[in-house]
Design an enzyme around this catalytic site. Structure first.
Site, PDB file in Angstrom:
ATOM      1  N   GLU A   1       4.343  -5.610   8.620  1.00 56.14           N
ATOM      2  CA  GLU A   1       3.072  -5.329   7.787  1.00 56.14           C
ATOM      3  C   GLU A   1       2.468  -6.604   7.399  1.00 56.14           C
ATOM      4  O   GLU A   1       1.350  -6.684   7.126  1.00 56.14           O
ATOM      5  CB  GLU A   1       3.110  -4.007   6.943  1.00 56.14           C
ATOM      6  CG  GLU A   1       3.404  -2.911   7.549  1.00 56.14           C
ATOM      7  CD  GLU A   1       3.216  -1.618   6.327  1.00 56.14           C
ATOM      8  OE1 GLU A   1       2.973  -0.669   6.790  1.00 56.14           O
ATOM      9  OE2 GLU A   1       3.507  -2.033   5.089  1.00 56.14           O
TER      10      GLU A   1
ATOM     11  N   HIS B   1       0.930  -1.134   0.027  1.00 52.43           N
ATOM     12  CA  HIS B   1       0.035   0.121  -0.042  1.00 52.43           C
ATOM     13  C   HIS B   1       0.841   1.276  -0.035  1.00 52.43           C
ATOM     14  O   HIS B   1       0.503   2.140   0.495  1.00 52.43           O
ATOM     15  CB  HIS B   1      -1.059  -0.005   1.291  1.00 52.43           C
ATOM     16  CG  HIS B   1      -0.324  -0.165   2.593  1.00 52.43           C
ATOM     17  ND1 HIS B   1      -0.911  -0.928   3.565  1.00 52.43           N
ATOM     18  CD2 HIS B   1       0.629   0.604   2.999  1.00 52.43           C
ATOM     19  CE1 HIS B   1      -0.112  -0.840   4.836  1.00 52.43           C
ATOM     20  NE2 HIS B   1       0.814   0.019   4.492  1.00 52.43           N
TER      21      HIS B   1
ATOM     22  N   HIS C   1      -1.125   4.906   9.610  1.00 52.41           N
ATOM     23  CA  HIS C   1       0.318   5.370   9.899  1.00 52.41           C
ATOM     24  C   HIS C   1       0.226   6.816  10.589  1.00 52.41           C
ATOM     25  O   HIS C   1       0.625   7.807  10.103  1.00 52.41           O
ATOM     26  CB  HIS C   1       0.882   5.492   8.593  1.00 52.41           C
ATOM     27  CG  HIS C   1       0.930   4.226   7.658  1.00 52.41           C
ATOM     28  ND1 HIS C   1      -0.340   3.720   7.060  1.00 52.41           N
ATOM     29  CD2 HIS C   1       1.773   3.588   7.429  1.00 52.41           C
ATOM     30  CE1 HIS C   1      -0.027   2.742   6.218  1.00 52.41           C
ATOM     31  NE2 HIS C   1       1.309   2.446   6.405  1.00 52.41           N
TER      32      HIS C   1
ATOM     33  N   HIS D   1      10.383  -4.131   3.321  1.00 52.15           N
ATOM     34  CA  HIS D   1      11.054  -2.752   3.157  1.00 52.15           C
ATOM     35  C   HIS D   1      11.264  -2.263   4.412  1.00 52.15           C
ATOM     36  O   HIS D   1      10.794  -2.766   5.399  1.00 52.15           O
ATOM     37  CB  HIS D   1       9.841  -1.783   2.533  1.00 52.15           C
ATOM     38  CG  HIS D   1       8.595  -1.436   3.509  1.00 52.15           C
ATOM     39  ND1 HIS D   1       7.834  -2.720   3.846  1.00 52.15           N
ATOM     40  CD2 HIS D   1       7.854  -0.370   3.628  1.00 52.15           C
ATOM     41  CE1 HIS D   1       6.789  -2.167   4.447  1.00 52.15           C
ATOM     42  NE2 HIS D   1       6.838  -0.839   4.337  1.00 52.15           N
TER      43      HIS D   1
HETATM   44 FE   LIG Z   1       2.451   0.873   5.684  1.00 48.31          FE
END
Ligand SMILES: [Fe+2]
Lengths: 131, 279
Positions: free
Chosen positions: B240, B12, B59, B193
């Site tokens: 995540e 996302h 977030h 990531h």
């Molecule tokens: Fe995220």
């Protein structure tokens, strides 16, 4: 008894845990206010007095002033809140990340285009020292 | 009866949303990524779900640091788009499904998953970028969306095993809703990531490929990955991926993988997309 923190051995990384959340509470509250356009403008117009609204430590204040991104992480900023400061400056996540690595934005983008950073040599602090 | 017909795993990354919003999808940097999502979009147009359950994380937009719920279910009729610091994304307001969401909460809590109920919430890129990737840029979103926000921002996130079990409970809850509905569950975020510190830019295609492979055949193996392994092997923000396990748990024991796409980079992210149909 202190919590077990195996992630502290990952080099070049500050995991946002309960202890950092506590240290960074007011810093993150400040960063959160940058979600509003009017606040972003007020902050950019006079950073010093804007920051006076928040109970930051002297070290946090200085790190905000100098945009010392890694220091801010160390002092309890969570990266997603910190990004709002980068956006306020008209920068991107990618710019902020490049600054944290000490690379130019262009070199960082090139590294990502080549597939990113391999975890080899970056799994533990002792492994990092050998590199 | 309502049925969960499929699951979608997708990154996302906010830069993907920005690329669409600023008309950059044809640029050489972005073109391969959007081309890679084209078959998934076509699949979604055919599947035409009535409801999407969107497993994502906030977030630091809806939840500041006053309250950090581990699992929060959006029970509102509408979810406005958050201004994350560069103005809200120009996408339609997200329409919820309060009646079904209330049923899910009741069923889940009695099934011993203690959900936080959220009656007002803005949604950020974690929710809107997957909608854009799979539905494009319509004037209105074509289905209702129930947000399920998972805390992956302050350590520790719920374990992959816990997420998987919650997904199984969601399947039971959906199947006890009388109305005929087609439901698709999204698991979003990842894949490998890291966007913070001197180690930023880390990716791990070997880890990601094994994760994609085992989602259909051996999700139990994935539920045993401890948090430290995500952080160390796949980057600080790769945690995540536990949200993909929540999605997988909701699909039942047997699934068929109908589409997969993997691409590096989008900004600092290794992007993954998978579609699994329940069998
Ligand atoms: Fe995220």
């Amino acid at each position: 008894m202190a919590a077990d923190k195996p992630y502290e051995d990952i080099p070049g990384t500050w995991i946002f845990d309960a202890e950092r959340a506590r240290a960074g509470y007011h810093l993150n509250r400040f960063l959160y206010t940058l979600m509003k356009e009017s606040n972003r403008k007020a902050f950019l117009a006079d950073e010093r007095s804007y920051l006076e609204q928040f109970k930051l430590t002297a070290a946090q204040r200085e790190a905000v002033r100098t945009r010392d991104w890694n220091r801010l992480l160390e002092l309890g900023a969570v990266v997603y809140a910190l990004a709002k400061l980068a956006f306020t400056d008209g920068r991107s996540y990618q710019y902020m990340a490049s600054q944290m690595t000490g690379m130019t934005e262009k070199d960082y983008v090139d590294m990502m285009l080549k597939g990113g950073r391999s975890p080899e040599g970056w799994r533990s602090k002792s492994e990092r020292e050998k590199h | 009866m309502a049925r969960i017909i499929a699951g979608v795993g997708t990154s996302h990354t906010p830069a993907i949303g920005a690329a669409v919003d600023n008309g950059k999808t044809d640029q050489p940097y972005w073109q391969p990524l959007f081309k890679g999502y084209e078959p998934a979009k076509q699949w979604m147009a055919k599947a035409a779900p009535d409801v999407v359950i969107m497993v994502y994380n906030d977030h630091v937009n809806a939840f500041d640091f006053k309250v950090i719920p581990t699992f929060a279910l959006g029970c509102a009729g509408e979810f406005p788009i958050a201004d994350e610091g560069w103005g809200p994304r120009p996408v339609p307001v997200v329409k919820g499904y309060p009646e079904l969401a209330a049923h899910l909460v009741q069923s889940l809590v009695l099934d011993e998953f203690d959900m936080t109920i959220v009656n007002e919430m803005q949604v950020d890129h974690g929710l809107t970028v997957p909608l854009t990737l799979l539905f494009g840029s319509p004037a209105q979103w074509p289905c209702r969306v129930i947000p399920l926000a998972v805390n992956v921002v302050q350590y520790p996130a719920p374990t992959g095993h816990r997420c998987y079990r919650l997904g199984q409970a969601i399947r039971r809850a959906v199947e006890s809703w009388q109305e005929e509905l087609k439901v698709v569950v999204f698991g979003t975020g990842g894949m490998s990531h890291q966007i913070q510190g001197p180690r930023a830019g880390l990716t791990n295609p070997v880890f990601d490929k094994a994760f994609l492979d085992d989602l259909s055949g051996d999700p139990e193996r994935l539920t045993r990955i401890p948090p430290i392994e995500y952080l160390r092997e796949a980057g600080a923000e790769a945690i995540e991926l536990v949200m993909w396990l929540l999605m997988r748990g909701a699909l039942g024991p047997r699934v068929e993988e109908v589409y997969r796409f993997y691409h590096i980079p989008a900004s600092s992210t290794a992007v993954g997309n998978i579609i699994l149909e329940s069998r």
